[in-house]
Design a protein around this motif. Structure first.
Motif, PDB file in Angstrom:
ATOM      1  N   LEU A  85     -38.386 125.706 126.613  1.00 45.55           N
ATOM      2  CA  LEU A  85     -37.527 126.034 125.468  1.00 45.55           C
ATOM      3  C   LEU A  85     -38.358 126.950 124.583  1.00 45.55           C
ATOM      4  CD1 LEU A  85     -36.433 122.362 124.663  1.00 45.55           C
ATOM      5  CD2 LEU A  85     -35.273 123.968 126.185  1.00 45.55           C
ATOM      6  N   GLN A  86     -37.818 128.118 124.254  1.00 43.46           N
ATOM      7  CA  GLN A  86     -38.645 129.077 123.519  1.00 43.46           C
ATOM      8  C   GLN A  86     -38.113 129.346 122.120  1.00 43.46           C
ATOM      9  OE1 GLN A  86     -38.922 131.870 127.107  1.00 43.46           O
ATOM     10  NE2 GLN A  86     -40.492 132.672 125.728  1.00 43.46           N
ATOM     11  N   HIS A  87     -39.014 129.309 121.142  1.00 44.54           N
ATOM     12  CA  HIS A  87     -38.656 129.771 119.797  1.00 44.54           C
ATOM     13  C   HIS A  87     -38.982 131.262 119.717  1.00 44.54           C
ATOM     14  CE1 HIS A  87     -39.221 125.539 117.793  1.00 44.54           C
ATOM     15  NE2 HIS A  87     -38.149 125.607 118.546  1.00 44.54           N
ATOM     16  N   GLU A  88     -38.093 131.998 119.061  1.00 44.45           N
ATOM     17  CA  GLU A  88     -38.332 133.443 118.981  1.00 44.45           C
ATOM     18  C   GLU A  88     -39.505 133.786 118.077  1.00 44.45           C
ATOM     19  OE1 GLU A  88     -34.948 135.786 117.996  1.00 44.45           O
ATOM     20  OE2 GLU A  88     -33.846 135.033 119.739  1.00 44.45           O
ATOM     21  N   LYS A  89     -39.636 132.958 117.003  1.00 41.48           N
ATOM     22  CA  LYS A  89     -40.737 133.187 116.050  1.00 41.48           C
ATOM     23  C   LYS A  89     -41.535 131.903 115.958  1.00 41.48           C
ATOM     24  CE  LYS A  89     -38.608 134.222 112.295  1.00 41.48           C
ATOM     25  NZ  LYS A  89     -37.972 134.571 111.095  1.00 41.48           N
ATOM     26  N   ASN A  90     -42.808 131.998 115.568  1.00 42.37           N
ATOM     27  CA  ASN A  90     -43.597 130.780 115.394  1.00 42.37           C
ATOM     28  C   ASN A  90     -43.074 129.986 114.204  1.00 42.37           C
ATOM     29  OD1 ASN A  90     -46.238 129.454 113.947  1.00 42.37           O
ATOM     30  ND2 ASN A  90     -46.237 129.272 116.157  1.00 42.37           N
ATOM     31  N   GLN A  91     -42.636 128.753 114.483  1.00 39.50           N
ATOM     32  CA  GLN A  91     -42.041 127.939 113.410  1.00 39.50           C
ATOM     33  C   GLN A  91     -42.858 126.706 113.077  1.00 39.50           C
ATOM     34  OE1 GLN A  91     -37.862 127.089 114.260  1.00 39.50           O
ATOM     35  NE2 GLN A  91     -37.706 128.995 115.357  1.00 39.50           N
ATOM     36  N   GLY A  92     -43.826 126.379 113.912  1.00 34.68           N
ATOM     37  CA  GLY A  92     -44.669 125.225 113.623  1.00 34.68           C
ATOM     38  C   GLY A  92     -44.448 124.071 114.582  1.00 34.68           C
ATOM     39  N   TYR A  93     -45.466 123.193 114.632  1.00 35.07           N
ATOM     40  CA  TYR A  93     -45.457 122.025 115.527  1.00 35.07           C
ATOM     41  C   TYR A  93     -44.225 121.149 115.309  1.00 35.07           C
ATOM     42  CZ  TYR A  93     -47.047 117.435 117.229  1.00 35.07           C
ATOM     43  OH  TYR A  93     -47.133 116.214 117.844  1.00 35.07           O
ATOM     44  N   GLY A  94     -43.886 120.904 114.033  1.00 35.28           N
ATOM     45  CA  GLY A  94     -42.752 120.030 113.712  1.00 35.28           C
ATOM     46  C   GLY A  94     -41.438 120.600 114.220  1.00 35.28           C
ATOM     47  N   SER A  95     -41.265 121.914 114.111  1.00 33.10           N
ATOM     48  CA  SER A  95     -40.037 122.543 114.612  1.00 33.10           C
ATOM     49  C   SER A  95     -39.920 122.357 116.115  1.00 33.10           C
ATOM     50  CB  SER A  95     -40.034 124.044 114.313  1.00 33.10           C
ATOM     51  OG  SER A  95     -39.981 124.240 112.947  1.00 33.10           O
ATOM     52  N   ALA A  96     -41.057 122.471 116.798  1.00 32.44           N
ATOM     53  CA  ALA A  96     -41.036 122.279 118.252  1.00 32.44           C
ATOM     54  C   ALA A  96     -40.661 120.832 118.579  1.00 32.44           C
ATOM     55  CB  ALA A  96     -42.402 122.634 118.847  1.00 32.44           C
ATOM     56  N   ILE A  97     -41.194 119.884 117.809  1.00 26.75           N
ATOM     57  CA  ILE A  97     -40.864 118.467 118.038  1.00 26.75           C
ATOM     58  C   ILE A  97     -39.350 118.258 117.804  1.00 26.75           C
ATOM     59  CG2 ILE A  97     -41.194 116.132 117.070  1.00 26.75           C
ATOM     60  CD1 ILE A  97     -43.516 116.910 118.846  1.00 26.75           C
ATOM     61  N   THR A  98     -38.800 118.890 116.770  1.00 23.05           N
ATOM     62  CA  THR A  98     -37.360 118.786 116.501  1.00 23.05           C
ATOM     63  C   THR A  98     -36.549 119.326 117.675  1.00 23.05           C
ATOM     64  OG1 THR A  98     -37.778 119.040 114.164  1.00 23.05           O
ATOM     65  CG2 THR A  98     -35.526 119.481 114.875  1.00 23.05           C
ATOM     66  N   THR A  99     -36.935 120.501 118.177  1.00 27.25           N
ATOM     67  CA  THR A  99     -36.232 121.101 119.326  1.00 27.25           C
ATOM     68  C   THR A  99     -36.290 120.152 120.527  1.00 27.25           C
ATOM     69  OG1 THR A  99     -36.790 123.318 118.547  1.00 27.25           O
ATOM     70  CG2 THR A  99     -36.212 123.125 120.869  1.00 27.25           C
ATOM     71  N   LEU A 100     -37.440 119.529 120.728  1.00 30.16           N
ATOM     72  CA  LEU A 100     -37.601 118.620 121.877  1.00 30.16           C
ATOM     73  C   LEU A 100     -36.754 117.351 121.700  1.00 30.16           C
ATOM     74  CD1 LEU A 100     -41.437 119.201 122.346  1.00 30.16           C
ATOM     75  CD2 LEU A 100     -39.657 119.777 124.011  1.00 30.16           C
ATOM     76  N   PHE A 101     -36.715 116.825 120.480  1.00 30.13           N
ATOM     77  CA  PHE A 101     -35.843 115.663 120.199  1.00 30.13           C
ATOM     78  C   PHE A 101     -34.381 116.043 120.470  1.00 30.13           C
ATOM     79  CE2 PHE A 101     -39.100 113.130 118.071  1.00 30.13           C
ATOM     80  CZ  PHE A 101     -38.607 111.840 118.185  1.00 30.13           C
ATOM     81  N   ASP A 102     -33.966 117.213 119.967  1.00 30.30           N
ATOM     82  CA  ASP A 102     -32.570 117.656 120.142  1.00 30.30           C
ATOM     83  C   ASP A 102     -32.229 117.753 121.629  1.00 30.30           C
ATOM     84  OD1 ASP A 102     -32.327 117.797 117.450  1.00 30.30           O
ATOM     85  OD2 ASP A 102     -32.486 119.984 117.299  1.00 30.30           O
ATOM     86  N   TYR A 103     -33.172 118.311 122.390  1.00 34.12           N
ATOM     87  CA  TYR A 103     -32.929 118.473 123.835  1.00 34.12           C
ATOM     88  C   TYR A 103     -32.778 117.107 124.509  1.00 34.12           C
ATOM     89  CZ  TYR A 103     -33.495 119.967 128.653  1.00 34.12           C
ATOM     90  OH  TYR A 103     -33.292 120.181 129.996  1.00 34.12           O
ATOM     91  N   CYS A 104     -33.686 116.190 124.207  1.00 29.26           N
ATOM     92  CA  CYS A 104     -33.645 114.858 124.849  1.00 29.26           C
ATOM     93  C   CYS A 104     -32.380 114.097 124.445  1.00 29.26           C
ATOM     94  CB  CYS A 104     -34.890 114.048 124.477  1.00 29.26           C
ATOM     95  SG  CYS A 104     -36.367 114.705 125.254  1.00 29.26           S
ATOM     96  N   ARG A 105     -31.943 114.283 123.195  1.00 27.25           N
ATOM     97  CA  ARG A 105     -30.716 113.622 122.726  1.00 27.25           C
ATOM     98  C   ARG A 105     -29.521 114.175 123.491  1.00 27.25           C
ATOM     99  NH1 ARG A 105     -30.991 115.245 117.756  1.00 27.25           N
ATOM    100  NH2 ARG A 105     -32.839 114.048 117.238  1.00 27.25           N
ATOM    101  N   LYS A 106     -29.474 115.514 123.603  1.00 32.52           N
ATOM    102  CA  LYS A 106     -28.359 116.175 124.298  1.00 32.52           C
ATOM    103  C   LYS A 106     -28.291 115.741 125.766  1.00 32.52           C
ATOM    104  CE  LYS A 106     -28.106 120.576 125.579  1.00 32.52           C
ATOM    105  NZ  LYS A 106     -29.039 121.513 125.737  1.00 32.52           N
ATOM    106  N   GLU A 107     -29.460 115.599 126.391  1.00 35.54           N
ATOM    107  CA  GLU A 107     -29.507 115.217 127.813  1.00 35.54           C
ATOM    108  C   GLU A 107     -29.468 113.703 128.014  1.00 35.54           C
ATOM    109  OE1 GLU A 107     -29.864 117.429 130.587  1.00 35.54           O
ATOM    110  OE2 GLU A 107     -29.283 118.908 129.091  1.00 35.54           O
TER     111      GLU A 107
END
Ligand SMILES: Nc1nc2c(ncn2[C@@H]2O[C@H](COP(=O)(O)OP(=O)(O)OP(=O)(O)O)[C@@H](O)[C@H]2O)c(=O)[nH]1
Ligand SMILES: [Mg+2]
Length: 292
Positions: free
Chosen positions: A52-74
């Protein structure tokens, strides 16, 4: 389904090996890359990870949020987060998974302070201070609040919605675990400190996490954090004001002590402001807790 999630930022050196080892323990390995400027993404894809790629560097927490969202969706049954810099040992993933499953808890945290640990003294002191403040602002007690090596159950994945973009997300998640009454266990893990694995300067990293932790402490304990200092300032202002009035009204040739007058006004105003803040936060506390 078990998902192993790795937040990365410029980790080309370690990512391939970590994914290879993680694959032994999971159905899927997911990397959230935060606009790395090296070959992290290419190496992760080559090892068969979902990236999963962020277009801009958003920080460790943003990546954790994206990963939570993905796991919730799946609708993942289990989500494990592990750092991509080689400091955590993927072979310790079963320690977390076993505890999650056998002890039927919602979250398991890998703690570097429960077993042998060779964390440098300055780093240990910083993490301990942040952990004490975190424990004070939550109902739970952990030994390593800043560990990124964690396992979450399906219930935890659905209950936790992180919002902090930086490293303070580790503290925020603990607060949410406490607010949502999720059960928690810690297991001893090892962390290797070889070479320069830090993405951020330890001082600015520590200071920003500490500042965010203080924000949570102040919301959780507004009376102690704002109310008591406010009351002390207010009373000091009253004493200064009384002594000013006393000097002004009772002296034979009255003189205005401007310093005393100004000091009294400023401390009374500041004290009142802090008291009002503490009352407002105190009244809003339940609302904030529910929203989290
Ligand atoms: N997605 C993303 N990941 C990051 C970012 N900064 C760090 N990471 C990843 O988060 C993990 C931990 O980062 P580190 O900088 O090592 O933080 P740390 O382990 O708490 O600190 P040290 O003890 O100094 O190593 C690593 O996998 C990094 O690649 C970022 O801005 N975005
Ligand atoms: Mg690290």
């Amino acid at each position: 389904m078990k998902f192993i999630c790795i937040p990365t930022y410029n980790e080309e050196e370690h990512i391939g090996k970590i994914i290879k080892e993680c694959k032994k323990f999971a159905d899927k390995v997911i990397v959230c890359d935060d606009a790395s400027i090296d070959y992290t993404v290419e190496f992760a894809k080559k090892e068969g990870a979902i990236v999963l790629q962020h277009e801009k560097n958003q920080g460790y927490g943003s990546a954790i949020t994206t990963l939570f969202d993905y796991c919730r969706k799946e609708n993942a049954d289990v989500m494990v987060t592990i750092d991509g810099d080689g400091q955590h040992d993927p072979n310790q993933i079963p320690l977390l998974l076993d505890t999650l499953e056998k002890h039927n808890v919602d979250v398991v945290i890998g703690s570097r302070f429960l077993g042998d640990d060779d964390t440098a003294t300055y780093r240990k002191a910083g993490i301990k201070i942040i952990t004490s403040a975190t424990n004070y602002s939550t109902n739970i007690k952990v030994s390593d609040s800043q560990s990124g090596f964690r396992a979450y159950s399906n219930k935890a994945i659905n209950a936790i919605h992180p919002t902090e973009t930086g490293m303070a997300v580790s503290t925020e998640i603990l607060l949410k675990i406490s607010n949502k009454d999720l059960s928690l266990a810690e297991v001893p893990i090892t962390i290797t400190y070889n070479g320069d694995t830090s993405t951020k300067n330890p001082v600015s990293h520590g200071t920003s996490v500490f500042a965010t932790t203080l924000k949570y402490v102040s919301i959780r304990h507004p009376i102690i954090f704002y109310g008591i200092p406010g009351a002390i300032l207010f009373i000091t202002g009253l004493i200064l004001g009384t002594s000013f009035l006393d000097g002004y009204l009772n002296a034979e040739s009255p003189k205005i002590f401007y310093g005393q007058l100004l000091g009294s006004i400023v401390t009374i105003l500041l004290g009142s402001l802090l008291i009002i803040t503490s009352i407002m936060l105190f009244s809003m506390a339940n609302l904030i807790r529910d929203k989290n």
